[in-house]
Scaffold this motif. Structure first.
Motif, mmCIF file in Angstrom:
data_model
loop_
_atom_site.group_PDB
_atom_site.id
_atom_site.type_symbol
_atom_site.label_atom_id
_atom_site.label_comp_id
_atom_site.label_asym_id
_atom_site.label_seq_id
_atom_site.Cartn_x
_atom_site.Cartn_y
_atom_site.Cartn_z
ATOM 1 N N ILE A 189 40.732 48.250 34.212
ATOM 2 C CA ILE A 189 39.479 47.558 34.487
ATOM 3 C C ILE A 189 39.768 46.507 35.759
ATOM 4 O O ILE A 189 40.426 45.618 35.684
ATOM 5 N N ALA A 190 39.189 47.008 36.893
ATOM 6 C CA ALA A 190 39.354 46.184 38.074
ATOM 7 C C ALA A 190 38.094 45.076 37.803
ATOM 8 O O ALA A 190 37.095 45.220 37.501
ATOM 9 N N LEU A 191 38.623 43.905 38.111
ATOM 10 C CA LEU A 191 37.889 42.625 37.964
ATOM 11 C C LEU A 191 38.052 41.757 39.164
ATOM 12 O O LEU A 191 39.126 41.390 39.808
ATOM 13 N N PHE A 192 36.756 41.080 39.482
ATOM 14 C CA PHE A 192 36.609 40.143 40.563
ATOM 15 C C PHE A 192 35.403 39.186 40.284
ATOM 16 O O PHE A 192 34.811 39.695 39.925
ATOM 17 N N SER A 193 35.524 37.999 40.807
ATOM 18 C CA SER A 193 34.602 36.943 40.857
ATOM 19 C C SER A 193 34.052 37.011 42.175
ATOM 20 O O SER A 193 34.836 36.698 43.057
ATOM 21 N N SER A 194 32.794 36.718 42.212
ATOM 22 C CA SER A 194 32.075 36.789 43.709
ATOM 23 C C SER A 194 31.532 35.369 43.701
ATOM 24 O O SER A 194 30.697 34.937 42.955
ATOM 25 N N GLY A 195 31.717 34.709 44.791
ATOM 26 C CA GLY A 195 30.897 33.541 45.036
ATOM 27 C C GLY A 195 31.859 32.585 46.239
ATOM 28 O O GLY A 195 32.908 32.389 45.920
ATOM 29 N N ASP A 196 31.159 32.166 47.254
ATOM 30 C CA ASP A 196 31.748 31.191 47.886
ATOM 31 C C ASP A 196 32.065 29.881 47.254
ATOM 32 O O ASP A 196 32.818 28.949 47.948
ATOM 33 N N ILE A 234 39.124 36.122 43.673
ATOM 34 C CA ILE A 234 37.779 35.546 44.028
ATOM 35 C C ILE A 234 37.598 36.201 45.509
ATOM 36 O O ILE A 234 38.212 36.263 46.116
ATOM 37 N N VAL A 235 36.169 36.689 45.341
ATOM 38 C CA VAL A 235 35.846 37.727 46.530
ATOM 39 C C VAL A 235 34.691 36.657 46.982
ATOM 40 O O VAL A 235 33.555 36.385 46.420
ATOM 41 N N ARG A 243 32.966 45.025 49.942
ATOM 42 C CA ARG A 243 33.406 46.289 50.212
ATOM 43 C C ARG A 243 34.776 46.474 50.034
ATOM 44 O O ARG A 243 35.137 47.340 49.445
ATOM 45 N N THR A 244 35.453 45.615 50.486
ATOM 46 C CA THR A 244 37.007 45.740 50.564
ATOM 47 C C THR A 244 37.519 45.594 48.948
ATOM 48 O O THR A 244 38.353 46.407 48.556
ATOM 49 N N ALA A 245 36.922 44.780 48.183
ATOM 50 C CA ALA A 245 37.363 44.617 46.875
ATOM 51 C C ALA A 245 36.954 45.903 46.186
ATOM 52 O O ALA A 245 37.875 46.411 45.314
ATOM 53 N N LEU A 246 35.846 46.585 46.277
ATOM 54 C CA LEU A 246 35.430 47.746 45.792
ATOM 55 C C LEU A 246 36.220 48.928 45.994
ATOM 56 O O LEU A 246 36.788 49.822 45.352
ATOM 57 N N ASP A 247 36.757 49.045 47.176
ATOM 58 C CA ASP A 247 37.641 49.931 47.887
ATOM 59 C C ASP A 247 39.053 49.823 47.280
ATOM 60 O O ASP A 247 39.535 50.898 46.798
ATOM 61 N N THR A 248 39.364 48.667 47.078
ATOM 62 C CA THR A 248 40.677 48.456 46.517
ATOM 63 C C THR A 248 40.799 48.947 44.909
ATOM 64 O O THR A 248 41.775 49.391 44.560
ATOM 65 N N ALA A 249 39.476 48.623 44.243
ATOM 66 C CA ALA A 249 39.673 49.056 42.732
ATOM 67 C C ALA A 249 39.376 50.491 42.845
ATOM 68 O O ALA A 249 40.166 51.207 42.099
#
Length: 416
Positions: A189-196, A234-235, A243-249
């Motif tokens: 399960i690829a996981l990231f949090s999104s938010g500046d 954190i993205v 897009r980079t995070a999704l491609d990495t996943a």
């Protein structure tokens, strides 16, 4: 705007996109919490041979049937059988063999007299075997003997496919001499949090920023559900970064991509926007509280589930929608978690959405009582920490009276 989808419809549509992962053969010592892909039957009797359950003397029970402290039966000791050694001869009539716990019973012996019921109870187990022993009590056939197959018989079913292995299960597999098993592959399960606005807890807190609580919480939930988290960190709220995070996943062979934040209607909520441009969005909004904005779609063929950024919404969304998907990937039943009934201690108001409210369950005079825990705002984690259950308010219900019988979803075991 399209109407909100029901929780049941959303869950059905999500699960339709998942199948159990293919099996793999792994060592038993790496199999904790993995899910069996094939049933297991016992390859041998357990125990594999009849053995003594005590330190004492193996006998023929008929030979000591008249024994008593006043009239002990004296027998010559013709053998010494420690654990791990096979008896070299059958036990003759009117004889005894010293035997240790777990040692195989000699042929013709049908019982064991505990050492404390002989005249040799004072002797050390490490001493040389005596030449004779005086038995002070009778024993019945089978007394102090663990017969072969008492626990499991060869060919007996042990575990069904779809069983998640616990520590005691691994112990039983080892006892059966099973060193490798077939289990479903562990979901990645690829996981990231999104938010500046997000910072890792190790960083100094600066104005306008908050600490990222979701990623650690979701990573632990993934682990608890039997998945393997691929943590992408954190993205920032930028299309290229997401897009980079999704491609990495995708490159990391993720079976599911899980994000928190970026799926609502805000100007900087880019996860949904990118999915609409470069992926497929199957659904977006759910008639649930907390967590109405839930994104489900695919990116380059990999399923994507986007949870809201508010931590309680992310927690509830994981339990209701994500965990069943991980279960299905892992080969587990993905049916809803069973609920139990409780009596409401006070009136509860809702907004008509299917609601999962933080609650505390207690027991009093044989009744299970429930009350809300803390403030129910979707950003307030402390109430979730206090809670031991979620109180479920069905869709369309806007109020529940004190004393109502309600469904609750346990978050931990209750003490009765």
């Amino acid at each position: 705007m399209a109407p909100l989808l029901s929780v049941d419809e959303v869950l059905e549509r999500i699960l339709a996109q998942f199948e159990p992962l293919p099996p793999q053969t792994i060592p038993v010592d790496l199999a904790l919490r993995r899910v069996l892909a094939k049933p297991i039957t016992a390859p041998l009797d357990l125990p594999p041979f009849s053995n003594s359950s005590v330190d004492g003397f193996a006998v023929r029970s008929a030979d000591v049937s008249t024994a008593s402290p006043e009239h002990p039966v004296e027998l010559p000791v013709v053998a010494d059988i420690p654990a791990g050694v096979s008896p070299h001869m059958p036990l003759p009539a009117n004889c005894a063999a010293r035997i240790m716990t777990g040692a195989p019973l000699p042929e013709n012996a049908d019982a064991v007299v505990p050492v404390e019921h002989t005249d040799l109870s004072f002797q050390s187990a490490a001493s040389q075997p005596p030449t004779t022993v005086r038995v002070l009590i009778p024993v019945r056939p089978g007394e102090n003997v663990r017969p072969a197959g008492q626990d499991l018989a060869k060919g007996q079913p042990v575990f069904a496919s779809g069983h998640r292995l616990r520590p005691q299960d691994l112990g039983l597999l080892a006892a059966l001499g099973i060193s490798e098993i077939e289990v479903h592959d562990q979901p990645r399960i690829a996981l990231f949090s999104s938010g500046d606005e997000l910072l890792p807890p190790s960083s100094p807190l600066t104005p306008g920023k908050i600490y990222d609580s979701n990623r650690l919480m979701l990573r632990a939930l993934i682990d608890q559900a039997g998945g393997k988290a691929l943590d992408l960190g954190i993205v920032p709220d930028a299309l290229d970064a997401i897009r980079t995070a999704l491609d990495t996943a995708v490159e990391g062979r993720a079976d599911l991509i899980l994000s928190s934040g970026g799926v609502s209607v805000g100007t900087y909520d880019h996860v949904r926007g990118l999915m609409e441009q470069e992926g497929i969005v199957h659904l977006w909004r759910v008639n649930v509280r907390p967590g109405k904005p839930l994104l489900f779609g695919k990116y380059h063929g990999v399923p994507v589930l986007g949870l809201p950024g508010n931590p309680v919404s992310a927690f509830v969304g994981f339990l209701v929608f994500i965990r069943p998907a991980i279960y299905r990937l892992a080969g587990l039943p993905s049916s809803p978690t069973p609920t139990v009934k409780a009596i409401l201690e006070h009136a509860v108001e809702s907004d008509g959405r299917e609601s999962y409210l933080r609650a505390i369950v207690r027991h009093e005079t044989g009744k299970r009582l429930v009350r809300l825990a803390g403030h129910q705002g979707s950003g307030n984690l402390y109430g979730l920490v206090q809670a031991n259950a979620l109180l479920i308010v069905p869709a369309g219900v806007k109020s529940l009276a004190k004393g109502s019988e309600v469904d609750i979803w346990p978050l931990e075991n209750f003490s009765e």
